[in-house]
Scaffold this motif. Structure first.
Motif, PDB file in Angstrom:
ATOM      1  N   TRP A  69       9.627  57.577  26.321  1.00  0.00           N
ATOM      2  CA  TRP A  69       9.609  56.964  27.656  1.00  0.00           C
ATOM      3  C   TRP A  69       8.780  57.790  28.624  1.00  0.00           C
ATOM      4  N   MET A 129      19.006  54.509  33.071  1.00  0.00           N
ATOM      5  CA  MET A 129      19.306  54.988  34.424  1.00  0.00           C
ATOM      6  C   MET A 129      18.061  55.584  35.069  1.00  0.00           C
ATOM      7  N   GLN A 130      17.378  56.439  34.319  1.00  0.00           N
ATOM      8  CA  GLN A 130      16.240  57.158  34.885  1.00  0.00           C
ATOM      9  C   GLN A 130      15.095  56.212  35.248  1.00  0.00           C
ATOM     10  N   GLN A 136      36.123  59.777  38.835  1.00  0.00           N
ATOM     11  CA  GLN A 136      34.981  60.684  38.685  1.00  0.00           C
ATOM     12  C   GLN A 136      34.988  61.741  39.789  1.00  0.00           C
ATOM     13  N   VAL A 190      29.458  66.617  42.261  1.00  0.00           N
ATOM     14  CA  VAL A 190      29.826  65.610  43.248  1.00  0.00           C
ATOM     15  C   VAL A 190      30.435  66.256  44.498  1.00  0.00           C
ATOM     16  N   ASP A 218      29.086  59.776  36.921  1.00  0.00           N
ATOM     17  CA  ASP A 218      28.112  58.799  37.394  1.00  0.00           C
ATOM     18  C   ASP A 218      26.729  59.425  37.188  1.00  0.00           C
ATOM     19  N   ILE A 219      26.109  59.114  36.085  1.00  0.00           N
ATOM     20  CA  ILE A 219      24.886  59.848  35.726  1.00  0.00           C
ATOM     21  C   ILE A 219      23.750  59.570  36.712  1.00  0.00           C
ATOM     22  N   ARG A 220      23.765  58.424  37.366  1.00  0.00           N
ATOM     23  CA  ARG A 220      22.728  58.136  38.345  1.00  0.00           C
ATOM     24  C   ARG A 220      22.909  58.964  39.619  1.00  0.00           C
ATOM     25  N   GLY A 221      24.138  59.019  40.098  1.00  0.00           N
ATOM     26  CA  GLY A 221      24.401  59.821  41.294  1.00  0.00           C
ATOM     27  C   GLY A 221      24.037  61.281  41.059  1.00  0.00           C
ATOM     28  N   GLN A 262      21.750  62.447  39.112  1.00  0.00           N
ATOM     29  CA  GLN A 262      20.297  62.614  39.086  1.00  0.00           C
ATOM     30  C   GLN A 262      19.736  62.688  40.510  1.00  0.00           C
ATOM     31  N   ASP A 263      20.314  61.877  41.374  1.00  0.00           N
ATOM     32  CA  ASP A 263      19.867  61.900  42.771  1.00  0.00           C
ATOM     33  C   ASP A 263      20.244  63.223  43.436  1.00  0.00           C
ATOM     34  N   ALA A 299      17.890  65.938  42.338  1.00  0.00           N
ATOM     35  CA  ALA A 299      16.617  65.899  43.063  1.00  0.00           C
ATOM     36  C   ALA A 299      16.758  66.572  44.421  1.00  0.00           C
ATOM     37  N   ASP A 351      22.038  66.438  32.146  1.00  0.00           N
ATOM     38  CA  ASP A 351      21.319  65.924  33.319  1.00  0.00           C
ATOM     39  C   ASP A 351      19.802  66.099  33.250  1.00  0.00           C
ATOM     40  N   THR A 396      12.368  63.577  32.020  1.00  0.00           N
ATOM     41  CA  THR A 396      13.207  63.836  33.187  1.00  0.00           C
ATOM     42  C   THR A 396      12.734  65.072  33.937  1.00  0.00           C
ATOM     43  N   ALA A 428       9.516  64.137  35.726  1.00  0.00           N
ATOM     44  CA  ALA A 428       9.729  63.289  36.900  1.00  0.00           C
ATOM     45  C   ALA A 428      10.301  64.106  38.051  1.00  0.00           C
ATOM     46  N   GLN A 429      11.219  65.003  37.733  1.00  0.00           N
ATOM     47  CA  GLN A 429      11.828  65.817  38.789  1.00  0.00           C
ATOM     48  C   GLN A 429      10.830  66.809  39.388  1.00  0.00           C
TER      49      GLN A 429
END
Lengths: 392, 392, 392, 392
Positions: free
Chosen positions: B195, B229-230, B329, D109, D151-154, D156-157, D160, D191, D197, D200-201
């Motif tokens: 990807w 997700m990414q 979570q 978190v 929450d793998i999306r949270g 990642q944010d 960043a 992560d 990944t 991108a980061q």
């Protein structure tokens, strides 16, 4: 460190059997590329195989695949091969290209289809009797694609029954060799997926049944030399199908993907007594064979490169200073033992082998000698028309 | 836990595109099994695809593959499809079955061959203009089999150049979608293997270039939902090619090998805003497609089973109690959060979906309804003679 | 489809053994996180294990690990356990935490160290005699990290000799169970890496030697249910170590990573006659055990979740309509057979199992009941000071 | 074929950074074996590292790990290192051994814990300012063990955001290097699991942010040299962590598991312009570092073996006849191109390198010279008492 002169005699008589099908076209499910000069008959495949032997002295026999290599008169084929300087070797059965075998062959739930698959093996044994072949090699495509599709236990029991019937027909000087494969063409379960299954099945048959280890037929990360060691220890390593892989059963040239792995494998063959002439007690040595697909590279030089790779790696494996290795191992000297091992691997044996070849009337550089011979141009000109041979 | 009534409206309008090639014969490098009733033309493939939609209401469009689905008159084909109740979808290019592409297409070192491959994509865009398709999907077989065979850096640069030329032709309402694949048919390196590569290449092109994620194109153990997700986070997830795998690119029915993985993937699509109608800001939703091979099972019911699996798993993913999940979570309650997640997965949505279908005039059990329809017997009787369509 | 009432009786008496070490701290090579309330003694571990049984009725015995669970008086420990409502189960040997075993234990090249490892197993058998345990489970960390470091063949021969000496001491009603593991802590070769090796070694010992299958100890992609089938067929499946993995030997909660795989495994246990009470001929059934690490989640509820997962999946496996399955398999109906299989997997058995538990005086929801019990707060308050137990 | 004399000048100035932690004890989750002479302080680790450089001339700097290498006075440490003949290199942060980081650090978190992790990196930058280090290397253990746990999306944010805050503190001549890892210590999601990944980061941060490629941090079968090529092409390959693996992140000696892979990797570094002194435009070269664990072998000779392996393979990679290779590639000569590549790999460069070393006042055989030096006996005698350094 052991020197080349000391191991040179051990290289005498090394023989690596070539698969007839390596000289026909092969490819992936996406495309089979044809090439000029590809054989249209069994005879032409044998003629090509003989070229490999002529330039390397390493490949005195050719394995047949039935029905791909069906002919009317095997005595005549045998004679033809002899004229070309090679003999006919292992007979491979094929139970994966008949519509009847869609859901299995030696494991099929339908007794009629299962008997048909058994009968095919009887025919193969007839061929062996005619060709003087020692080994009947069975690779099974049997398996299933979806959980629930098949009763995997019932299939295993039927496999045992089918093999027993075939084994009963095997002659006193013949062997049944059962190959295992991790997956493909079946994508959920395969009926002989690992060495343990092959070992359990052949152990139930008797002394003339052995395991065939194809170097490309394992799960990622598998320590293949360990399996070599174990099968030799258990007296059940019958033969190798050599090739290379990066991912699945890629069937690349042996030694091209992980040369160090090939070194480790051959070292364990030597260590376990599987290399060299037949033992005094008459037990058979381990048969070396290639099983490769030359999808994008030239076929004859591809086979040549392969047997040379096996020879070069055999020389390196023989060069390991076994006494120094044992001493370092016994002393718990991890880095010392590892270095003894690597010293042999990193030794450049190519010049010594070139000289070795010349002493025996072979070209120093078989690849160059073949390229210079004009054989490829000759067959491209001669082999016009007809149907190029391939897997189908 | 969220109940079915609450999520039922979200299931409206779910659309899963079918690949025309799924209705032709497919197989492995060892054997392609033919089956009675297999289509001999693009029209027959579309007719079969329409059956899937008729009984499930889930598959309103059919993806085309050029040149497999080349016709003279796409307006007519579009009309034919409309009569059957479906539309024409994504156009897939094919640069892996021409002898010229043996060593690459969009990456080829020979500029003439590379231009030929670019031109092929121009033709595909012409087809899209005629069919009204939104997406040009590019899956490349480009790669090499042996270390040293190719200059992998030069190929990447040429790929970038080729894609830029193709992208220039893409219309304002069209997208270029670049698929990646771990390996096969190339066995050493693949030019778009992951990807990251697809993302880097499409990012260099512009907003209308996106990544296609085929669920079977990853290394063993890859966490695919993380990639989902990414890519959603980066705004670059264009479409899915759904299927299942146990080993390599097995192309089995989606949801048949690891249903829980499918659940996790769809959950991340929902979580990341990739599910549902186009966003108000005009950004495109993620396209759901199948890309499967029905080597041993019936094709039409195989596609039916697949879209039903996607629908059932979408329902389960929507059932996740997101508030309870977030609370657990945030509290570091590992087992509690996991259980909220599993509660949705273990919910049996089949009866609710059957009722949902009936409310919409669809059969409660599409598999049974199709089996009872007699369509299969009909096509077996009608489709005699001609050449069954397959990948070649 | 079979209904729950029909299979409910088969759930009676299901027993899943808990590992004492699951109640101590565990972690990775990077960090072991401690948690309040963690046991400081064998007795406290047993007390915690008893909680799992109290709320689920599924875990009547606890496996010991020597020397982690060394006590002076096993009769007293046995009595203590009985008071808590559980019994002492399998005894696990440990030859991986003594400096002497850096280069091996039962395979060591130094005879003194090898004898020490053998003697340790004799002590374990003494413990078994005192506790009334049936099984001596041997998991070996033996292996090497570098090619050349060790003579893998010599090690295999010494392993056979060591096992034979241990086997000689095993009582008539005891069993020796040999576990295999793909890798870790050794990173090049492992002396018992696969089921084939374990099978070959225990077959050489005799009827009381069996294989232990740990679900996390295989190469990526391995079809574990096939191995289950094969070992049952060969009469050599002694026990399971249940856990889950995404990557390596992750030791996660059983059923949490790939629930469908757990379903397939238990289905093969049932299919092969490995589930249920001891056979009339006195042969032992297959022992179910957990072997997990609760690195980040709570330990007692983690074990509870695990045994419930096994029970739920056993119920689903028992629900498979075996007659319908066989019929579809015999007919070559791939999709039909697969659907029969999936129908059982997708059945939500949780409400039925809650009712089943209540009928037997157990809480409908063991997780909630335990959480409400206040036990965790109690042990956190009581277990202050001392050294929390962990792997070292 | 290129000869050694031609490439010898290119070997000048090759530098491979050593990790301070390689000289302390390390092991697996099962056991850490201690060894006589192991350092008890940062200074002793640096003294040992200096030995490697003294005998090989290849390892002029030592990477630090904070807090493992925390000292009060870095100016003094820098001076101490200089006296020993080495400098202080990359600073590695550590957010995986504090109880607060059980559920994440830069992704946590809880904002307080996340800020604590950010602050730790600020401290690391302070250390860099004091030591003159160029690179801040971030390897994150952040991840989760169970689906649904996080929450793998949270995450990642938040990652960043955290990285942006750290990047803001990076000096003009400093770099932030973000390492990726497939798995471990997290067993469901990580992560930063892949190069995509990390790319991108760091791309979102700016020019001073780069990717670190650890050769052991990939899925089975991953073509690592392809990633090397891609990151160089994208201008984002900051550094290597060299080591070897057979299975997971085994952290074995670089070049010991698959020497041919190391050859291919270094060839792509050379091909892509990543080898040699800083470019004229001021861009930084790719930093070579080791990251290994000497669990069973001697540490100082283990590091020596490692840098020698890198040097030997660099010499082989430089020996590739690039013109002949390009010509064969352009001609579609698969076997010819492969052979040019293999010819360099099979060349035995050891004698030439021994001579090269002697010309520069270094011992011909560094391993032997070190063994003869008596240093090991010296430190074993001197380093009695105190606490041996390890990962914790």
């Amino acid at each position: 460190m052991t020197d080349f002169a000391a191991i040179a005699p051990l290289l005498e008589g090394q023989a690596i059997e070539l698969p007839s099908w390596a000289f026909g076209n092969s490819g992936t499910r996406f495309k089979v590329f044809g090439t000029p000069g590809t054989p249209r008959s069994v005879e032409e495949k044998i003629a090509d195989a003989a070229q490999v032997h002529q330039y390397t002295g390493l490949a005195p026999s050719v394995a047949l695949h039935i029905p791909w290599d069906l002919v009317d008169d095997y005595a005549k084929l045998r004679e033809y091969a002899a004229e070309k300087g090679v003999s006919l070797g292992t007979v491979n059965s094929n139970t994966f290209q008949d519509d009847d075998y869609k859901f299995g062959a030696l494991t099929h739930v339908d007794e009629k289809i299962r008997q048909k698959a058994i009968d095919h093996h009887f025919e193969c044994i007839d061929v062996m009797d005619a060709t003087g072949s020692q080994d009947l090699k069975i690779w099974l495509a049997d398996g299933s694609n979806y959980p629930g599709q098949a009763d995997i236990r019932g299939r295993q029991d039927r496999l045992a029954d089918s093999l027993a019937k075939i084994y009963d027909r095997i002659g006193d000087d013949q062997r049944l060799v059962l190959e295992y494969k991790f997956f493909e063409p079946a994508f959920y379960h395969t009926d002989v997926p690992d060495w343990g299954t092959s070992y359990a099945q052949v152990s139930a048959l008797g002394d003339k049944a052995m395991v065939c280890l194809d170097t490309g037929h394992h799960a990622p990360g598998t320590n293949i030399e360990f399996i070599v060691m174990q099968l030799l220890r258990l007296g059940k390593l019958g033969s190798f199908d050599f090739n290379s892989r990066f991912y699945a059963d890629d069937d690349l040239i042996v030694g091209s993907a992980d040369p160090f792995q090939l070194f480790r494998i051959i070292f364990e063959v030597v260590r376990g007594g599987g290399y060299g002439p037949a033992n005094p007690d008459g037990t058979s040595p381990v048969a070396f064979m290639l099983d490769q697909c030359h999808n994008v590279e030239d076929k004859i030089p591809g086979q040549m490169r392969s047997v040379l790779n096996v020879q070069e790696m055999t020389a390196r494996a023989l060069l390991v200073d076994r006494d120094a290795l044992s001493a370092a191992q016994a002393a718990g000297d991890v880095l010392g033992a590892h270095q003894v091992f690597m010293d042999a691997f990193y030794t450049d044996v190519r010049a010594d082998l070139a000289a070795w070849r010349e002493e025996r009337g072979l070209p120093a550089d078989p690849m160059k000698a073949y390229a210079a011979s004009g054989y490829q141009a000759e067959i491209e000109a001669a082999r016009v028309g007809g149907t190029q041979m391939s897997w189908t």
